[in-house]
Scaffold this motif. Sequence first.
Motif, short mmCIF file in Angstrom:
data_model
loop_
_atom_site.label_atom_id
_atom_site.label_comp_id
_atom_site.label_asym_id
_atom_site.label_seq_id
_atom_site.Cartn_x
_atom_site.Cartn_y
_atom_site.Cartn_z
N GLY A 18 39.12 24.88 54.83
CA GLY A 18 38.55 25.73 55.87
C GLY A 18 39.54 26.59 56.62
N THR A 19 40.79 26.68 56.12
CA THR A 19 41.79 27.49 56.82
C THR A 19 42.00 28.84 56.15
N GLY A 20 41.13 29.22 55.24
CA GLY A 20 41.14 30.56 54.69
C GLY A 20 42.08 30.79 53.52
N LYS A 21 42.49 29.73 52.81
CA LYS A 21 43.43 29.96 51.71
C LYS A 21 42.82 30.78 50.58
N THR A 22 41.51 30.57 50.32
CA THR A 22 40.86 31.34 49.26
C THR A 22 40.76 32.81 49.65
N SER A 23 40.41 33.08 50.90
CA SER A 23 40.32 34.47 51.37
C SER A 23 41.67 35.17 51.29
N GLU A 24 42.73 34.46 51.68
CA GLU A 24 44.07 35.06 51.62
C GLU A 24 44.51 35.27 50.18
N MET A 25 44.11 34.35 49.29
CA MET A 25 44.43 34.54 47.88
C MET A 25 43.80 35.82 47.37
N LEU A 26 42.52 36.04 47.69
CA LEU A 26 41.85 37.25 47.23
C LEU A 26 42.52 38.50 47.78
N THR A 27 42.89 38.46 49.05
CA THR A 27 43.55 39.62 49.68
C THR A 27 44.87 39.94 49.00
N SER A 28 45.55 38.91 48.51
CA SER A 28 46.89 39.11 47.94
C SER A 28 46.88 39.63 46.51
N LEU A 29 45.72 39.72 45.87
CA LEU A 29 45.66 40.19 44.48
C LEU A 29 46.13 41.64 44.38
N GLN A 30 46.88 41.94 43.33
CA GLN A 30 47.50 43.26 43.16
C GLN A 30 46.94 43.96 41.93
N PRO A 31 46.65 45.27 42.04
CA PRO A 31 45.99 46.00 40.95
C PRO A 31 46.75 45.97 39.63
N GLU A 32 48.09 45.91 39.68
CA GLU A 32 48.87 46.00 38.45
C GLU A 32 48.99 44.67 37.71
N ARG A 33 48.45 43.61 38.26
CA ARG A 33 48.55 42.30 37.62
C ARG A 33 47.19 41.86 37.06
N LYS A 34 47.27 40.91 36.12
CA LYS A 34 46.06 40.35 35.54
C LYS A 34 45.92 38.90 36.00
N TYR A 35 44.69 38.54 36.37
CA TYR A 35 44.45 37.23 36.95
C TYR A 35 43.35 36.48 36.21
N LEU A 36 43.55 35.18 36.09
CA LEU A 36 42.50 34.27 35.67
C LEU A 36 42.26 33.32 36.84
N LEU A 37 41.14 33.51 37.52
CA LEU A 37 40.80 32.73 38.71
C LEU A 37 39.84 31.61 38.30
N VAL A 38 40.18 30.38 38.67
CA VAL A 38 39.42 29.21 38.22
C VAL A 38 38.93 28.45 39.45
N THR A 39 37.63 28.20 39.52
CA THR A 39 37.04 27.59 40.70
C THR A 39 35.92 26.63 40.28
N PRO A 40 35.59 25.64 41.12
CA PRO A 40 34.56 24.67 40.71
C PRO A 40 33.15 25.23 40.61
N SER A 41 32.81 26.20 41.43
CA SER A 41 31.39 26.56 41.58
C SER A 41 31.11 28.02 41.23
N LEU A 42 29.88 28.25 40.78
CA LEU A 42 29.44 29.60 40.44
C LEU A 42 29.34 30.48 41.69
N THR A 43 28.98 29.88 42.83
CA THR A 43 28.88 30.68 44.06
C THR A 43 30.24 31.24 44.47
N GLU A 44 31.30 30.48 44.23
CA GLU A 44 32.64 30.99 44.53
C GLU A 44 33.02 32.11 43.57
N ILE A 45 32.58 32.03 42.33
CA ILE A 45 32.83 33.14 41.40
C ILE A 45 32.18 34.41 41.92
N ASP A 46 30.95 34.31 42.39
CA ASP A 46 30.27 35.48 42.97
C ASP A 46 31.09 36.05 44.13
N ARG A 47 31.65 35.16 44.92
CA ARG A 47 32.48 35.60 46.05
C ARG A 47 33.74 36.32 45.56
#
Length: 434
Positions: free
Chosen positions: A18-47
């Motif tokens: 609940g301290t915002g680590k996922t939100s900060e991770m998303l903010t830190s993504l950079q256009p020139e890099r490629k990411y594979l994001l892995v999460t437990p739930s489908l709702t988080e994928i939508d996010r």
Amino acid sequence: MLYPNRSTHTVIIDRACGTGKTSEMLTSLQPERKYLLVTPSLTEIDRFVRDAPDGVEIVTPKEGKGPKLIQLETLLNDGKSVAITHKLFFMTLRLASLMADYEIIVDEAPNPVTNINTIDADAFNEAVVGCGYATVCPDTGQVHPTMEWIKWQRERFDSDGEPTYSNGLHPEIYKPAIQGQLHVDDNGIFAVATPNQVLLSGRSLTVMTFLSEGTYIRAYLNMLARSHPKAAYTVVEETPADWLTQAKDLVAVEELALPKHVNLSFSKQTRRSTDKTCKSIGGALKNLLYRRWKGVERTDIILTCARGKWFDDRKSRYAGEWAKYSRLFGRDYGKGGVQWLPNKTRGTNDYKHASHAIYLYSMSPNPMVQNFLGVSGQDFADNYALAEMVQWIWRTRVRDGLPITVAIPDDRMRGIFVDWLNGASEGCDLLEAA
């Protein structure tokens, strides 16, 4: 968040729920890099797809568009940044070579190892290895099927079009073997859901979790690091200094008296309970709601126990042994009742309206898995129990800084949790007597 100047391939970000680590991770993504994001739930994928920063497109395999593993292969070949579930990530061994230039970010610690009870190590060595169906790597213990075994594979597919890897010989262990997940040592047979070829395949690996000392994934990385330098990790502790103090002020812990003979370990819960025991447990839950929690809406309560104790059928329509006398279940399919959640629930905000929680578990790691990972001992067992319990409890509204009440009947679990909230100091001032 992703530490581009990191000195190690693998980083564990250990930060409170609940301290915002996922939100900060998303903010830190950079256009020139490629990411594979892995999460437990489908709702988080939508996010992830919705909240990606400008210039960064996150895509995901779609329901009804064919096998998701094949979709993922196409997306990786096209160089797309992709969000997938833990479950799909576990199936990607044959795609590992496509991830070489991807930053792999795993949100919440996956469970990388499970024990297989259908065959013991001696029988495996005699019936499978001895008969030429497989070889075992002497360094890693990984099982490699030979063509003698593979030729018995049956070409079958599940409802999503994914191969089932069924086999006419030892089918219960063939699928993890052909997927590179089967390992064996003197203690038993183990399915490693995340083979090192997948986990370490990317340009970097970042695991975001909390209380990582009690997670299987950290122990697994320790084991891998003995032969794979890329698995050697750095732990970045990011929990704010006052977070635990605030948590202590927000969480009220209560006892819940159950019959003395009731054991809340998973293995004991899965056994049949007598009707007398079920009535006693149901009565304790009913009294909790109608006396101490009078006025609390059932829909604002989450509860965990073995699924078969709460539901009487696979479709979750009818109340199980412990639920039927509690008046907490609600109508068909539990409508209007408390929300039962698996004890492994994490990485979701879907239940943060809940103000009350009932934790009907005594958590302990599988001793066979502990031995396999080299983390035997009570310290790890208690750290594991705490990590699992905190992740589950923090699905509630405490994530938003709102007060909650948690009923924990098991003395050991309650003591571990209260001591942690109190900073391991003497006394249990949070404990409210029943």
